[in-house]
Design an enzyme around this catalytic site. Structure first.
Site, PDB file in Angstrom:
ATOM      1  N   GLU A 127      31.895  17.281 -20.980  1.00  0.00           N
ATOM      2  CA  GLU A 127      33.120  18.075 -20.887  1.00  0.00           C
ATOM      3  C   GLU A 127      34.256  17.129 -20.519  1.00  0.00           C
ATOM      4  O   GLU A 127      34.141  16.334 -19.592  1.00  0.00           O
ATOM      5  CB  GLU A 127      32.980  19.159 -19.822  1.00  0.00           C
ATOM      6  CG  GLU A 127      34.222  20.024 -19.725  1.00  0.00           C
ATOM      7  CD  GLU A 127      34.055  21.186 -18.766  1.00  0.00           C
ATOM      8  OE1 GLU A 127      34.917  21.337 -17.878  1.00  0.00           O
ATOM      9  OE2 GLU A 127      33.063  21.938 -18.904  1.00  0.00           O
ATOM     10  N   ASP A 133      27.246  24.933 -12.198  1.00  0.00           N
ATOM     11  CA  ASP A 133      27.475  23.633 -12.819  1.00  0.00           C
ATOM     12  C   ASP A 133      26.309  23.274 -13.749  1.00  0.00           C
ATOM     13  O   ASP A 133      26.496  22.584 -14.748  1.00  0.00           O
ATOM     14  CB  ASP A 133      27.637  22.548 -11.750  1.00  0.00           C
ATOM     15  CG  ASP A 133      28.769  22.861 -10.797  1.00  0.00           C
ATOM     16  OD1 ASP A 133      29.886  22.385 -11.040  1.00  0.00           O
ATOM     17  OD2 ASP A 133      28.536  23.599  -9.825  1.00  0.00           O
ATOM     18  N   ASP A 175      28.453  18.192 -17.338  1.00  0.00           N
ATOM     19  CA  ASP A 175      29.692  18.715 -16.775  1.00  0.00           C
ATOM     20  C   ASP A 175      30.006  17.814 -15.579  1.00  0.00           C
ATOM     21  O   ASP A 175      29.425  17.980 -14.512  1.00  0.00           O
ATOM     22  CB  ASP A 175      29.509  20.167 -16.331  1.00  0.00           C
ATOM     23  CG  ASP A 175      30.742  20.732 -15.642  1.00  0.00           C
ATOM     24  OD1 ASP A 175      31.863  20.278 -15.942  1.00  0.00           O
ATOM     25  OD2 ASP A 175      30.582  21.623 -14.791  1.00  0.00           O
TER      26      ASP A 175
END
Length: 188
Positions: free
Chosen positions: A75, A148, A15
């Site tokens: 992502e 996260d 991410d």
């Protein structure tokens, strides 16, 4: 008759972020997934954007060296109100991609909505809902300090759940040439 050994692969999910980058590693054995590691790379203490990008490249490269993943799933940056934030996230993603491509590891991109949909069944799930589902799927108890970390883990799980990666839900690149060819308009 001997039973065939289930295929194994290690997936690194990322991410991207320029303040906190989350990552998660899973091992896929056949259709079973298990947690290897998850964590964050903190970048908020660095003032220079170039230094942040350098740290992302070095830390991602170190994760690749340590765990030897078969693929990296990221992502994709999403469009928000602040174009500068999106630009910085895109750079962070690009540097993480470069670290994987440098080692000839295939990369895959997923939208935030696709990741949430794959993990929870709802593309509008909150970070907390995604984290709770991952705890159940991967059977771990500890809650990471930063969501996260579970976001990065969710990207890896999303990739594992994709049966047919050529369905248009993800993009795969086997090297710089294929990435540039597919993204000519972005490069120019």
């Amino acid at each position: 008759m001997l039973k065939e050994k289930a295929k194994e692969r290690i997936i690194l999910g990322i991410d991207p972020g320029t303040v906190v980058l989350g990552y998660g590693l899973i091992k896929e054995t056949g259709k079973k997934i298990s947690l290897i590691s998850m964590g964050v790379i903190k970048l908020g203490h660095l003032d220079d954007h170039g230094l942040k990008l350098q740290r992302i490249f070095k830390k991602t490269s170190a994760l690749i060296e340590e765990y030897n993943p078969d693929c990296v799933a990221l992502e994709a940056p999403f469009y928000g109100k602040n174009i500068q934030v999106m630009l910085k996230l895109g750079r962070a993603q690009g540097v993480a991609m470069a670290a994987a491509l440098h080692k000839d590891i295939p990369i895959f991109e997923y939208s935030p909505r696709k990741i949430k949909q794959s993990v929870t069944g709802n593309g509008n799930s909150s970070k907390e809902q995604v984290a709770a589902m991952l705890k159940t799927l991967l059977n771990f108890q500890e809650s990471p300090q930063f969501l996260d970390a579970t976001d990065g883990l969710a990207v890896a799980v999303c990739h594992s759940f994709q049966q047919n990666t050529s369905s248009g839900n993800s993009k795969s690149y086997s090297g710089w040439e294929s990435f540039v060819k597919d993204n000519e308009k972005r490069v120019r």
